[in-house]
Every structure is written in C-alpha cells, then in structure tokens.
Design a protein around this motif. Sequence first.
Motif, PDB file in Angstrom:
ATOM      1  N   GLN A  36       0.558   7.291   9.697  1.00  0.00           N
ATOM      2  CA  GLN A  36       0.465   8.525  10.105  1.00  0.00           C
ATOM      3  C   GLN A  36      -0.189   9.172   9.305  1.00  0.00           C
ATOM      4  N   ARG A  37      -1.304  10.256  10.205  1.00  0.00           N
ATOM      5  CA  ARG A  37      -2.761  10.790   9.552  1.00  0.00           C
ATOM      6  C   ARG A  37      -2.036  12.605   9.195  1.00  0.00           C
ATOM      7  N   THR A  38      -0.720  12.847   9.929  1.00  0.00           N
ATOM      8  CA  THR A  38       0.071  13.933   9.352  1.00  0.00           C
ATOM      9  C   THR A  38       0.261  14.368   7.710  1.00  0.00           C
ATOM     10  N   VAL A  39       0.875  12.971   7.044  1.00  0.00           N
ATOM     11  CA  VAL A  39       1.665  12.186   6.129  1.00  0.00           C
ATOM     12  C   VAL A  39       0.518  13.008   4.813  1.00  0.00           C
ATOM     13  N   PRO A  40       0.891  13.591   4.101  1.00  0.00           N
ATOM     14  CA  PRO A  40      -0.107  13.777   2.926  1.00  0.00           C
ATOM     15  C   PRO A  40      -0.060  12.163   2.751  1.00  0.00           C
ATOM     16  N   THR A  41      -1.531  12.545   1.934  1.00  0.00           N
ATOM     17  CA  THR A  41      -2.427  11.135   1.637  1.00  0.00           C
ATOM     18  C   THR A  41      -1.728  10.293   0.288  1.00  0.00           C
ATOM     19  N   PRO A  42      -1.034  11.143  -0.378  1.00  0.00           N
ATOM     20  CA  PRO A  42      -0.350  10.520  -1.614  1.00  0.00           C
ATOM     21  C   PRO A  42       0.563   9.616  -1.161  1.00  0.00           C
ATOM     22  N   ILE A  43       1.254  10.170  -0.215  1.00  0.00           N
ATOM     23  CA  ILE A  43       2.534   9.166   0.325  1.00  0.00           C
ATOM     24  C   ILE A  43       1.939   7.785   0.760  1.00  0.00           C
ATOM     25  N   ARG A  44       1.246   8.647   2.056  1.00  0.00           N
ATOM     26  CA  ARG A  44       0.498   7.685   2.701  1.00  0.00           C
ATOM     27  C   ARG A  44       0.242   5.911   1.279  1.00  0.00           C
ATOM     28  N   GLN A  45      -0.932   6.939   0.864  1.00  0.00           N
ATOM     29  CA  GLN A  45      -0.978   5.130  -0.600  1.00  0.00           C
ATOM     30  C   GLN A  45       0.168   4.633  -0.652  1.00  0.00           C
ATOM     31  N   GLN A  46       1.636   5.909  -1.088  1.00  0.00           N
ATOM     32  CA  GLN A  46       2.205   5.009  -1.332  1.00  0.00           C
ATOM     33  C   GLN A  46       2.867   3.864  -0.803  1.00  0.00           C
ATOM     34  N   ALA A  47       2.731   4.619   0.264  1.00  0.00           N
ATOM     35  CA  ALA A  47       4.027   3.546   1.759  1.00  0.00           C
ATOM     36  C   ALA A  47       2.791   2.040   1.464  1.00  0.00           C
ATOM     37  N   ILE A  48       1.745   2.397   1.750  1.00  0.00           N
ATOM     38  CA  ILE A  48       1.269   1.467   1.767  1.00  0.00           C
ATOM     39  C   ILE A  48       0.606   0.368   0.887  1.00  0.00           C
ATOM     40  N   ILE A  49       0.984   0.856  -0.010  1.00  0.00           N
ATOM     41  CA  ILE A  49       1.439  -0.037  -1.372  1.00  0.00           C
ATOM     42  C   ILE A  49       2.687  -0.703  -1.160  1.00  0.00           C
ATOM     43  N   GLN A  50       3.147   0.460  -1.539  1.00  0.00           N
ATOM     44  CA  GLN A  50       4.309  -0.994  -1.413  1.00  0.00           C
ATOM     45  C   GLN A  50       5.032  -1.770  -0.583  1.00  0.00           C
ATOM     46  N   PHE A  51       4.061  -1.420   0.559  1.00  0.00           N
ATOM     47  CA  PHE A  51       4.230  -2.300   1.777  1.00  0.00           C
ATOM     48  C   PHE A  51       3.282  -3.893   1.589  1.00  0.00           C
ATOM     49  N   LYS A  52       2.356  -3.697   0.800  1.00  0.00           N
ATOM     50  CA  LYS A  52       1.554  -4.535   0.269  1.00  0.00           C
ATOM     51  C   LYS A  52       2.308  -5.722  -0.619  1.00  0.00           C
TER      52      LYS A  52
END
Length: 1046
Positions: free
Chosen positions: A64-80
């Motif tokens: 989701q592009r509306t979510v702040p980038t640091p949170i998006r990065q944290q999410a995909i790193i945890q997912f990976k």
Amino acid sequence: MNVEKPRNVALGVVVETVNPQELYQVLVYASSQDPSQVQSSSKRLKEMLDMLGTFDALQEIAVQRTVPTPIRQQAIIQFKNGALGHWRSRKVLSNDHRDRIRARTLTLLDEVDDTISQCNEIVVSKIARQDFPSSWPDLFDNLVNTIDARLTARYSSGQDNAQDALILRRSLGILNAVVKEFASMKMLNGMKIMANLVQALRDRIYGYYTTLASTLLSTLNPDTILTEKLLQDITITHLLYKALVKVAIWSWQRIDKYSKEEATMAKAWQSQLFSFSYNYIRSLFGLRKDIVIALNRDGRLALARRPLQVLINHVRAYGKYFRRLEQLDASRFVDLPQCGDLVLFYWSQVVDATGGPTEFIADTLDAVYPTRFLVQGMVLFKDSLSQWAPKRRDGSENPNTLSREFVQNAAKLLITRFMPLNPTDLENWLADPEEWLNLEDKENDQWEFEIRPCSERVLLQLTNHYSDYVVPLLSESFKDSTSALPYAATPAVDLNSVIRKEALYCALGRCAHRLKGVIPFNQWLQGTLSVETKEAVNPGYPIMKRRIAWLIGKWVSEDCASPANPLIWAILVHLLTDRGPSTDTVVRLTAATALKDCMDTVEFSVDYFLPHLPATISELVRLIGEAETFESKRRVDNALNVVIEQTGSQISPFVPIIVQPLPQLWISAGDDWLFKASLLVTVTKLIEAIKDQSMTLGAVVVPLVRESLAPISIVHLDDDGLTLWLAALRNTTTIASVNGAPALLELIPDALELLAKNMDLLGTVISIVESYILLDAPVLVEAYGVNFFQAFTAAIQTEGLILNMKDLLVLMNLFVQLTPSGTWATLFHSSGLFAWILNKLVENETSTMMMTEFVYLFSRIVMADPQAFLQLISAAAVQLNQKESYLVEGLLDQWWGKFDNMGEPRHRKLTAMGIASFLSTGRKEVLERLPTEIFNLWLDVFGEMKEAQSISNDAGGEDSPPPLRRYWDVDEAPSWFYQNTEGTPEYGRRKAVYERDPVRTIHLSSFVAEKLQEAERNADPKLFQNAIAKADPAVFRQIQAEVFKQ
C-alpha cells in the motif's frame, strides 16, 4: 485491505487469527525511535508470526503506497524473513492467502523504493521455486509481456518515460532473480523447468539485448551520459545482459547432455552470443575510455558518478561471462569463434594501460583502466596461454603459438609495471605494517581479484608454458641486478631502485622451480642477498629485506635450494633479530614465516640450525608478545610450533622461555579462538618434543585443558584441547603432582564427564581414559571407580558409532587386565554394566562385531576371577528378572556361536581360555557343553597352533626357544593396538601390557589341563564323569593327546 491507524490497540492479546490493525500498530512501534517500543513490538511481532494470516497481512501493508515507507519496508522485510520458510505451512497460510500473495508481488513492478523492490525480487524467486509452474503458471508470461510492452513503448516511440524505465528495471530484476533461482536447482524436476525456460527465453532475451546494446552504443557520449535517460538505458541493458548470461551459462554446462540436434542449435546460439559480446565489449570499453578522459578533461567526472558506476559494472559483467565459460569448459571455450582475439584484446588493454599516466590505473569507477577490469584481462590471458603453448599436451608442435618477442615483452611488462609495490602499498605499509602484511597474504589467496598477485601468477604461467623464452629473460635480468664481480650486490640506493629490484626478486621467487640450476642460488646468497640484508641505514631497505626473507623461504620450500646451507639460517635469523633503522615489523614477521617454510622440508637437518636455536626461540617469543594483532601473533606462533617440532628434544633448555608468557597470552587472547588454538598446539608440540620431561608442565597443561573444554570454549577448542591432554598423558610417566603443580590426576573427573555425556568427542575421550588406565589403573579405580563405571555404562548404552563402541570394550579389556578383580567386580554389578552386556549378548540385540567384543571381555573377566564371574551372573539374573540358567545357556550359545567370527588367533585363544576358566567353576550348564561345543572349540584352536608349529618345525626351529614359542602369533602387536604412540612412553606401557598378556605367556594345553582338573574338583563328580563319557571317543583321545600328552 484499507488499513487505518487503529487507536488504543492492546498489545499482547493472543489470538489464533491475526488482527490486521494490531499488526499495523506493532509495525509502527517497531519503526519508532523509542527503544522500549521497539523492544516490546519485536517480542509481540514474533508471537504474531505464528498466527494465521499474519504473512498475508504483512504483504498487504507492504504494497500500500499510502502507508509510510519505513513501515512498508519493515512489513516486507518481516514477510521475506518469515513467510518463505513457512510457505507450505497450513498453520499460518491458507490457499487463498497464497493466491493473494502471488498476485500482489506483481503489483510492485512500479515500486519506487529500492529496498521494497529488492525484497520483492527475493520473495518472487523463492515462491516461484516452489510454485512454478503448478500453482503459478502465468508468472513468466506476465513478466515477459510486461517487459515486451515497456521495451516497445520506450524504444519505439523514442520518448523518455520514467514510468516505463522503472517498470522495466523492476521486471528485469525479478526475471534475473527467478532465473538465478532455477539455475541453482539440482533436482531433476527443477532442471527440467530450467531447460524449458532456456528454450522459451533464450532467443527472446537475446533479441532484446542486441537491440538495446546497439542503441546504447549509438547514443552514448560524454554529454548524454550525464542524462537520466542514458542512466536508465545502461541499467536496463545491464539487467538484460545479466539474465541472458545466466541462461547462457546454464546451457553451456549441459550441451553434452543435449540431443545431437539440440546441441548443434545450442552451440550455434552460444557462438552467436559470444561473438556479439566480444565485439560489443571492444566498442563499449573504447567508448568508455574516451568518455572518462573527456569528462576528466572538462571537470565533469563528479557529475557522472552514477552512470559510470552502472557502466563499469556492465563492462565487468562481460569479463565475468567469459571467465565463467572458460572455467566450466576450457577446451570448448578456446574453440569459440574469435576466442583468441578476445583474449588478446583484453591483454592489449593491459598493455595499453601501462602506456598512459600512472593515475589511469586505479580501483575506482572513474579510472580510465579500472583495476578489476585489468585483472579480468590478466586472468583470461593466464588461463588461455595453454592454447598457444609451443607444444600441445600430446607432445606435438602447436602452429598457433606466441612469438618470443610477445612473450618476453609480456613478462617485462608484468615485472616492471604491475608487480612493483605502488604508492598506496607503501602508505599502507607505513600506516599499519601488520595489517598490510596480513592483507598481502589474503590477496595472495585471492589473486584473481587483485592486480599485483594476479600479475605474479600470469608471469608464473608464462614461465611454465614458455620457459625457453622467459627463463633467459629472467636470468639476464638477474645478472643485470649484480655487478661485474660474481654475484656481488649492486646497491639499490633510491626508493624507486629498491622497488624495481624488489619486483625482480619477487619474479625470481615465483619462478624458482624453473630457475633451479640456471641461477646459482648459493653464490647469489653469499655475494648479494647476505650483503643486502646487512644494510643498516637505508630507510627503504625493509622492502628489500622483507622480499629476501620471502625469496629464501620460497626457494627452499619448493626444493630449489638446500636447507643444508648454514648461510640461509644466518640470514633469516639476522632478519628476525635485527632491530636497526633499516628494518621493521614486516621484515621480522616475514622472516618468521620464512624460517617455518625452510624448516618444514624433507631435507631439513637440525644440525645446521642448532647454533641459531637460542636466538630464534627468544626472538619468536618476543615477537609474539610485541605483535599488535592476533593474526600476526598466530603467524609467529605457527613458526614457533614448526621450530619446536623440527628440533625435537633439542628444545628442552628453552622450555621455560616458551612456557613463561603463555598464561598471559592466553588471557589477552579473549575470544580469539584461532590464536588460543595455536597456543594449545604450541604446548602440544613441546610435550611431544621433550616427551617424559613434560611431566613438569602440569602448571600449564592442566589449566589449559580445563580452559579449552569450558562451556564457552569447547565449541572452538575441543579438538586442540583434547589433543594436548592426550599428548600430555602419552608422554608422562605419572599422573601425580610434580613439584606441587596441578596434576593430570585432577582432570580424571572431566574425562569421565565427557565420556558419559559428549558423544561427539567420544573417540578421543576413549583414548584419553585408556591412557589413564595404562598409566595408573589402580589409582583410577580407587579414587574414581564408581564414576568410571557409571560413565562407561552411560557411554556404551548410547550405542553410538560401532567403532567407538568397540574401542570402549577394548578399553574395558585393558582395565580388567591391569586391575585386580576385587576392585571391579562389585562395580560391574552396581553400575548395571555387567547385566546390560549380558542381556545384549544373550538376546542377540547388537551387531556381530559387538557380540564378539562382549565375548572377549567376558573371557577376560572369567579368566581373572571365575567365582566373581558366577556371582555377577547370579546378580544380573535378579536385575534382569531372568532365570540364571537361561542367562548361562544363552551366554554359552553366543560363546560358541560367535567363535567363527573371530579372525585373529590370539582372540580365538583368548576365547578358548575364557571358556576353560568358565568350565573350572563346575557349573552344570557349562559341563553339559564340554563333550561337544567346548571340546570342538579347543580342538579348533589346538589345530591352528599345531599346524603353525608343524610348519615352523619343518623350517628348522631355533636353538634356544623362549619359554613360550607362539608359532601362531607375530612378535609385535597389531598396529592398531599402539594407537600411534610410537616414540612416546605410552608405547612402552602398551608393549608391556601386550607382552604380559596371559594369552601370550601361558601355554594353552597346560592352561586347559589345569582348568579341567579344577572343574573336576568343583563339579559334582557324577556330572563331570557323565560329561566326559558323552564325548566322542575320537574327540576325547585328541583332547587327551593335546592336554595330557597321553
């Protein structure tokens, strides 16, 4: 999912299905700057990863592009990090989740953030490995269609659309990652998928690449390279080429597995790609050189850093491709069209680089001749020299060879331009000598990546293939470096002269095996090298002295010079001890290594070195203390270890000097386990050198063994610590304290604990306990008898490696031999060991090898004390809740049943003596076996002895036979019995045990006669007479003839 920032989320609530709002808030806290929030959220996130739907929700947040980038990065790193390892788990992912996750990955093709995109590439590749084509059949179609459409839009319209470039970069990045993943698969199914991908992608990607590459060449110049469009074009072309090369390399390795038609097509395609790549790199590198020179001239280099970085990466990709082809199949590589031209093109760039200013060559992205590009050229040239060698491997002449002029010019170029130390080397040497030397050694191990060590290997290969051209050149250069007097030193005064001469000496060392017999080493040593090492004031001479030390070590270690020359040791020890202004730490460290190399040779004789031993020992110990890095300390200590090993007992006077600093060195090492391991080796070598004199080293040995086997250390030092312990035991004559120092006796509890609990180290621990038994078995059983039997029982009941189990039983055999039965009979019972072994034997619950070893042990026990053996069986019957007669009958079945599995005569005799001792108890079950199994067993053994004796008598015999002549046996024990203890005091102890063994000292016929008489006394007379009466008369007559000589 439309995620809003929830309010008042209660952390720590345990639910089976994830709460997306809570998960979002946890990620917010995990990305905060508040350490307490980060800590609490990390703990909660770890708990939530085990909930159903967490990974699906993490990826949904990440896209989701509306979510702040640091949170998006944290999410995909945890997912990976979490999802890929649980992709098949039904606990955390449903089929719907997996479908949504796969679909979402391709929504990130226009992602701006590089971190998110790079994580997504990994996610797609790992999921594709498991799901393509079964659950994700349209993955490549979607990728290729996207790439095709965007390439058409970008390059057909001629418009610079940033969105098209972004999607192309992301799509090609994913394509690269997926192709790389499938190319790494070794299972048949994965290889089939990759073969299909190669067929589908090969021509298509090649078409894309050639079009873009040609376009790039036509548009790239000093002005356009500064534009964003050219940066994107270079990047896209580079990503396309990377994917193309992965496909090509995979196919190249498997051409010989293709059908004839497929192989022909594949070879044609490979040749096409190779030719295009060669022609393209020629044009591209030339264009890049012009651009860099122009930008530098105009002062615009700093503006072009990003495109130049991508461009040099792209240039190096070609070198990697060519090198990989050559590594995988050199014979097919040289047959590729224009292969020779390619190699000579790369070499021409090496030559051209030496014609320009020195600053043109550098390991930077804006250098005219980047170092790593030149190294690629050198490596290709080196590995291709065999195709131009004057003679082929079959001995025939090669019509395609390099000229003398070309080869000699190449050698000169390497020696004069690439092998000399450069200003950066000298600066690093002065700034941190030890670190510089350590890096030098690492560069020598990684010579394919550094220009100076690489040039040395190229020269060596030139010398190997063109010795007729290179050796005369080196010989002439050597003569030029000396004066008119025979091999007298021509002093190199200024720094440049020193550096040039150092490079020549490096060449003469590298090619030593070809120069042996051409250069008179001993005269050179005396007339030149010894003089140069005594230069006292020239501040540039550490460079020469370091190289001379290395040179001597090289010539001697490669058997090109004899270590019997006393001058070698005089020079090296002088370099080691000299503290004047024209030397430094690098020289001393190199001299230490050279000493090690010279001593660790077949021809080394300690006699030539002895005059220098005192100075060497004191200086090496001093140097270990002075060195600032543990890597340097370890280098010197390794040299010291070789000196100790090679000088043997001559080291005795210097033991205090070596031992005194060890405790402080150990403490200062902290967690540098490699240096601590080296110190353990030092003490081990000392013990092995001075043998029984080592018993005075208890103050060092005992603490070091304990330290190395402590919980924090054992993972790193177990092998070296146990080796030290074993060496100390094998070379001492007592386990008691000497001069009040800690005693080896104190370590017995540690040994027993390891025996009981550490199966990984069991083999060595068994040897250690065995050494204790050989040293002083009575003290062991008196002080630690209960612990010993408990540990032994625990170890053997693990039923680990069969060889370890056998060694355990051999150990117990020794123990029974060396201790009186009164000390161990009760312990066999109380530990449960006897009952356990008896049950295993009777129930036939282990391997044949182990069963025979059990019989050997029982034979030893019953020979030592028949009545104690009977009592142990009675006690075991109670422990096992079995009838005593059942156990005895089962035991006798195995005693006879395993007899044919005993190969060694001494074991068969041991078994015969054991059953005779068992018979002497008069036990009814044993007597009943006398006329059959027992008589037959004895006759088998008597027959073997008689047959051997008969053959020996035919040969003539001896005039004065020993008390018992064992014609069936050899004089020496089998090699395994000594356990590599030759030359140690333990060897004598083992030999004494072997020589005193009743199997070797007691005559079997006399022994059987004695035991029959005891059986007659102890048994019911009627039972005994009945047993004898049941014997076959012929068998009984043979027994009488053997036993009673009637």
